[in-house]
Scaffold this motif. Structure first.
Motif, mmCIF file in Angstrom:
data_model
loop_
_atom_site.group_PDB
_atom_site.id
_atom_site.type_symbol
_atom_site.label_atom_id
_atom_site.label_comp_id
_atom_site.label_asym_id
_atom_site.label_seq_id
_atom_site.Cartn_x
_atom_site.Cartn_y
_atom_site.Cartn_z
ATOM 1 N N ALA A 153 -17.175 -7.863 4.715
ATOM 2 C CA ALA A 153 -18.041 -8.934 4.219
ATOM 3 C C ALA A 153 -19.477 -8.734 4.693
ATOM 4 N N CYS A 156 -21.656 -6.517 2.644
ATOM 5 C CA CYS A 156 -22.061 -7.055 1.335
ATOM 6 C C CYS A 156 -23.401 -7.769 1.387
ATOM 7 N N ASN A 157 -23.947 -7.966 2.570
ATOM 8 C CA ASN A 157 -25.228 -8.664 2.712
ATOM 9 C C ASN A 157 -26.359 -7.872 2.084
ATOM 10 N N SER A 189 -16.126 -3.468 0.675
ATOM 11 C CA SER A 189 -17.453 -4.053 0.437
ATOM 12 C C SER A 189 -17.978 -3.667 -0.951
ATOM 13 N N HIS A 190 -17.693 -2.447 -1.400
ATOM 14 C CA HIS A 190 -18.133 -2.029 -2.748
ATOM 15 C C HIS A 190 -17.423 -2.846 -3.819
ATOM 16 N N GLN A 192 -16.421 -5.893 -3.481
ATOM 17 C CA GLN A 192 -16.866 -7.287 -3.390
ATOM 18 C C GLN A 192 -18.230 -7.503 -4.060
ATOM 19 N N LYS A 193 -19.016 -6.448 -4.194
ATOM 20 C CA LYS A 193 -20.380 -6.594 -4.727
ATOM 21 C C LYS A 193 -20.391 -6.853 -6.208
#
Length: 193
Positions: A153, A156-157, A189-190, A192-193
Motif C-alpha cells: 500500500a 502506491c503513494n 502495488s502495481h 493496486q494502481k
C-alpha cells in the motif's frame, strides 16, 4: 521524465544543471507492531509541501559548498538535527534534462534506533517543519495478512521524481527486506494502481 544513472564525479562537471541531494535515514529495529509483526528496520521518508512523498534534502549550490555540505545543511533545516553525511554515504546519482536540467544525488545513512528517534523528535522543531516538510514518516517494510496493507500500500503513494525507485533500490542494495517480499510488494502495488 528521461532519467539515467550518472557517476557523481561526471555529474559535477555538467554545465547548466541544478543539483539536489536527498538521504534515506534508517536504523535496525527490534520493535514489533501489535507486539507480533517485526518492524526489522525503521526507514524515514517525509511528506513534502506538495503532497508527495520524498526523502529529506534539497537543492545544493556547488559554487557555495560540496554536495555533502549542502545535503547536511538541508537535513538540518528539514529534520532539525546535525547529521554528518559524507561521500561514503553516497549511493547513486541520476541526471535528467526534462522538465528541467537536474542531477539528483541519493545517500543512505544507518543510525542507531536511539539516533533515529532523536531525528523524529527533532523534526517537529526544524526550521522547515510545516513548510517544506509536512513531517517524517516511516516506511512499513512488512505486509499485512490481507496482502495489501504495509509496504504494498505504501508503494502506491505519490512519490516525487524517482524517490520510489531510490527507495526500492536502497531496500534491495542494503538488504533491508527479503527480495521475495520486496518483489511481492511491488507486484501487489502495481495491481493496486
Amino acid at each position: 521524465m528521461n532519467c539515467r544513472p550518472i557517476s557523481k564525479h561526471e555529474s559535477i562537471t555538467l554545465q547548466g544543471f541544478k543539483h539536489a541531494c536527498h538521504a534515506m535515514l534508517y536504523a535496525r529495529s527490534e520493535e514489533k507492531l501489535f507486539r507480533r509483526i517485526p518492524v526489522r528496520y525503521a526507514v524515514l521518508m517525509q511528506m513534502r509541501f506538495d503532497g508527495r512523498i520524498g526523502f529529506p534534502g534539497g537543492f545544493v549550490d556547488l559554487q557555495d559548498c560540496s554536495l555533502e555540505d549542502g545535503l547536511n545543511r538541508e537535513l538540518y533545516e528539514e529534520v532539525g538535527c546535525t547529521l554528518r553525511l559524507s561521500d561514503a554515504d553516497h549511493m547513486c546519482s541520476h541526471v535528467t534534462d526534462s522538465p528541467q536540467k537536474l542531477v539528483t544525488h541519493f545517500y543512505t545513512k544507518e543510525l542507531s534506533l536511539a539516533e533515529l528517534h532523536q531525528v523524529e523528535a527533532g523534526a517537529v522543531s526544524a526550521k522547515e517543519h510545516g513548510l517544506e516538510s509536512m513531517g517524517l514518516i516511516r516506511v512499513p517494510l512488512f505486509t499485512l495478512r490481507d496482502g495489501v496493507g504495509g509496504l504494498p500500500a505504501f508503494l502506491c503513494n505519490n512519490f516525487i521524481g524517482n524517490a520510489r525507485d531510490e527507495l526500492v533500490d536502497a531496500l534491495r542494495h542494503l538488504r533491508l527486506i527479503n527480495e521475495d517480499r520486496l518483489a511481492s510488494a511491488l507486484e501487489v502495488s502495481h495491481k493496486q494502481k
